[in-house]
Scaffold this motif. Sequence first.
Motif, PDB file in Angstrom:
ATOM      1  N   PRO A 157      43.664  50.651  20.720  1.00 35.19           N
ATOM      2  CA  PRO A 157      42.446  49.867  20.440  1.00 35.19           C
ATOM      3  C   PRO A 157      41.730  50.320  19.169  1.00 35.19           C
ATOM      4  CG  PRO A 157      42.048  51.424  22.221  1.00 35.19           C
ATOM      5  CD  PRO A 157      43.504  51.543  21.878  1.00 35.19           C
ATOM      6  N   ILE A 158      41.430  49.348  18.328  1.00 33.50           N
ATOM      7  CA  ILE A 158      40.701  49.604  17.084  1.00 33.50           C
ATOM      8  C   ILE A 158      39.544  48.613  16.998  1.00 33.50           C
ATOM      9  CG2 ILE A 158      40.828  49.760  14.576  1.00 33.50           C
ATOM     10  CD1 ILE A 158      43.847  50.087  14.829  1.00 33.50           C
ATOM     11  N   PHE A 159      38.328  49.128  16.991  1.00 34.75           N
ATOM     12  CA  PHE A 159      37.162  48.277  16.793  1.00 34.75           C
ATOM     13  C   PHE A 159      36.931  48.136  15.287  1.00 34.75           C
ATOM     14  CE2 PHE A 159      36.617  49.478  21.134  1.00 34.75           C
ATOM     15  CZ  PHE A 159      35.882  48.458  21.731  1.00 34.75           C
ATOM     16  N   VAL A 160      36.838  46.888  14.835  1.00 38.94           N
ATOM     17  CA  VAL A 160      36.636  46.617  13.409  1.00 38.94           C
ATOM     18  C   VAL A 160      35.275  45.954  13.221  1.00 38.94           C
ATOM     19  CG1 VAL A 160      37.502  45.424  11.372  1.00 38.94           C
ATOM     20  CG2 VAL A 160      39.113  46.363  13.032  1.00 38.94           C
ATOM     21  N   PHE A 161      34.433  46.544  12.365  1.00 42.46           N
ATOM     22  CA  PHE A 161      33.082  46.039  12.135  1.00 42.46           C
ATOM     23  C   PHE A 161      33.032  45.294  10.807  1.00 42.46           C
ATOM     24  CE2 PHE A 161      31.734  50.102  14.529  1.00 42.46           C
ATOM     25  CZ  PHE A 161      32.107  49.532  15.732  1.00 42.46           C
ATOM     26  N   LEU A 179      31.938  37.954  10.380  1.00 40.24           N
ATOM     27  CA  LEU A 179      32.126  37.292  11.666  1.00 40.24           C
ATOM     28  C   LEU A 179      33.220  37.979  12.452  1.00 40.24           C
ATOM     29  CD1 LEU A 179      32.037  33.625  10.411  1.00 40.24           C
ATOM     30  CD2 LEU A 179      30.348  34.640  11.932  1.00 40.24           C
ATOM     31  N   ARG A 180      33.363  37.548  13.701  1.00 42.10           N
ATOM     32  CA  ARG A 180      34.339  38.185  14.571  1.00 42.10           C
ATOM     33  C   ARG A 180      35.770  37.965  14.088  1.00 42.10           C
ATOM     34  NH1 ARG A 180      32.327  33.645  16.343  1.00 42.10           N
ATOM     35  NH2 ARG A 180      33.635  32.005  17.237  1.00 42.10           N
ATOM     36  N   PHE A 181      36.042  36.854  13.381  1.00 48.88           N
ATOM     37  CA  PHE A 181      37.410  36.652  12.920  1.00 48.88           C
ATOM     38  C   PHE A 181      37.596  37.010  11.455  1.00 48.88           C
ATOM     39  CE2 PHE A 181      35.336  32.444  13.026  1.00 48.88           C
ATOM     40  CZ  PHE A 181      35.382  32.106  11.682  1.00 48.88           C
ATOM     41  N   HIS A 182      36.524  37.108  10.696  1.00 52.23           N
ATOM     42  CA  HIS A 182      36.556  37.567   9.306  1.00 52.23           C
ATOM     43  C   HIS A 182      37.825  37.056   8.623  1.00 52.23           C
ATOM     44  CE1 HIS A 182      34.669  39.928   6.223  1.00 52.23           C
ATOM     45  NE2 HIS A 182      35.762  40.607   5.995  1.00 52.23           N
ATOM     46  N   THR A 213      49.884  41.292  14.974  1.00 55.74           N
ATOM     47  CA  THR A 213      50.658  41.064  16.194  1.00 55.74           C
ATOM     48  C   THR A 213      51.929  41.902  16.209  1.00 55.74           C
ATOM     49  OG1 THR A 213      49.798  38.806  16.352  1.00 55.74           O
ATOM     50  CG2 THR A 213      51.782  39.303  17.606  1.00 55.74           C
ATOM     51  N   GLN A 214      52.496  42.143  15.031  1.00 55.11           N
ATOM     52  CA  GLN A 214      53.736  42.907  14.944  1.00 55.11           C
ATOM     53  C   GLN A 214      53.516  44.400  15.161  1.00 55.11           C
ATOM     54  OE1 GLN A 214      55.159  41.769  11.074  1.00 55.11           O
ATOM     55  NE2 GLN A 214      56.124  39.878  11.811  1.00 55.11           N
ATOM     56  N   GLY A 215      52.282  44.860  14.992  1.00 59.83           N
ATOM     57  CA  GLY A 215      51.989  46.273  15.176  1.00 59.83           C
ATOM     58  C   GLY A 215      51.573  46.578  16.602  1.00 59.83           C
ATOM     59  N   ASN A 216      51.647  47.847  16.959  1.00 59.51           N
ATOM     60  CA  ASN A 216      51.274  48.245  18.313  1.00 59.51           C
ATOM     61  C   ASN A 216      49.779  48.571  18.352  1.00 59.51           C
ATOM     62  OD1 ASN A 216      51.546  48.957  21.036  1.00 59.51           O
ATOM     63  ND2 ASN A 216      51.918  51.109  20.511  1.00 59.51           N
ATOM     64  N   ILE A 217      48.973  47.582  17.986  1.00 59.28           N
ATOM     65  CA  ILE A 217      47.526  47.782  17.933  1.00 59.28           C
ATOM     66  C   ILE A 217      46.801  46.614  18.600  1.00 59.28           C
ATOM     67  CG2 ILE A 217      47.529  49.225  15.865  1.00 59.28           C
ATOM     68  CD1 ILE A 217      46.785  46.766  14.228  1.00 59.28           C
ATOM     69  N   ARG A 218      45.611  46.913  19.068  1.00 55.25           N
ATOM     70  CA  ARG A 218      44.723  45.916  19.652  1.00 55.25           C
ATOM     71  C   ARG A 218      43.423  45.949  18.861  1.00 55.25           C
ATOM     72  NH1 ARG A 218      42.258  46.401  25.791  1.00 55.25           N
ATOM     73  NH2 ARG A 218      41.065  44.432  25.840  1.00 55.25           N
ATOM     74  N   VAL A 219      43.162  44.915  18.089  1.00 54.25           N
ATOM     75  CA  VAL A 219      41.966  44.844  17.246  1.00 54.25           C
ATOM     76  C   VAL A 219      40.854  44.129  17.996  1.00 54.25           C
ATOM     77  CG1 VAL A 219      40.978  43.907  15.128  1.00 54.25           C
ATOM     78  CG2 VAL A 219      43.259  44.931  15.089  1.00 54.25           C
ATOM     79  N   ILE A 220      39.706  44.790  18.106  1.00 61.40           N
ATOM     80  CA  ILE A 220      38.519  44.175  18.718  1.00 61.40           C
ATOM     81  C   ILE A 220      37.462  44.064  17.623  1.00 61.40           C
ATOM     82  CG2 ILE A 220      36.764  44.331  20.508  1.00 61.40           C
ATOM     83  CD1 ILE A 220      39.670  46.592  20.952  1.00 61.40           C
ATOM     84  N   ALA A 221      37.031  42.851  17.348  1.00 60.42           N
ATOM     85  CA  ALA A 221      36.083  42.604  16.254  1.00 60.42           C
ATOM     86  C   ALA A 221      34.781  42.033  16.806  1.00 60.42           C
ATOM     87  CB  ALA A 221      36.698  41.645  15.242  1.00 60.42           C
ATOM     88  N   PRO A 222      33.798  42.888  17.089  1.00 56.27           N
ATOM     89  CA  PRO A 222      32.514  42.396  17.610  1.00 56.27           C
ATOM     90  C   PRO A 222      31.604  41.921  16.482  1.00 56.27           C
ATOM     91  CG  PRO A 222      32.513  44.793  17.548  1.00 56.27           C
ATOM     92  CD  PRO A 222      33.859  44.355  17.057  1.00 56.27           C
TER      93      PRO A 222
END
Length: 217
Positions: free
Chosen positions: A26-30, A36-39, A49-58
């Motif tokens: 999990p990576i929170f991106v500000f 915006l949340r989708f920037h 999607t190809q990486g083993n990451i979960r991006v959360i953009a609040p």
Amino acid sequence: MIDGCIKLSDGRTLGFAEFGQMDGHPIFVFHGTPGLRFHLFSHLATKITQGNIRVIAPERPGYGLSDPKPDRTILDWAGDVQQLANHLRIERFSLVGISGGDPHAIACTYAMPHRVIKAAVICGIGPLNVPGALDTVSEEIQMCVGGGELLAAFTNQLVGMVRSDPDAFVTYFLGCLPESDRNMITKDMIPIFRDFAIEAARRTDGIIDDCQILTKP
């Protein structure tokens, strides 16, 4: 992309989006100011999607789906992020701040050292209230950090430009960038900037609040 909202303890709504693998790191991106949340993540969706990451953009208060928070401080953001992480059942995570999101990432690192694994700063900004900090910035940036009626008038002018002619606004925005930055903008990114501007112009609370708090000590 997955859109989401949660109710915070004080009754405010916090909007966010998720990209990538739900079981990834999990990576929170500000986002920046404005943002915006989708920037620009839609431009990078395939790579994420190809990486083993979960991006959360609040989205910070007053942006997009997030309710404003009067008189908020940079450190207040850490409380919002902690509640979002708890809601998503994420105990430890990394952070990325972009431009105006950088001080907010640093604040979260300070407030939650037991939960933040690492933090990255992109397009970092330093304190804007120190002597000489604004000597070489553009006229547009000086108006944004001027505060008060000047800031509100300039923000409303930009929002009006976006709403009346988004393409003209994108041309204006790109024209304000240094040549080195303009050379990095590819043609396929132009529609993303346009869509981003339209969504960002839906409200001005977050932009004005960001500009005011980023100029404080």
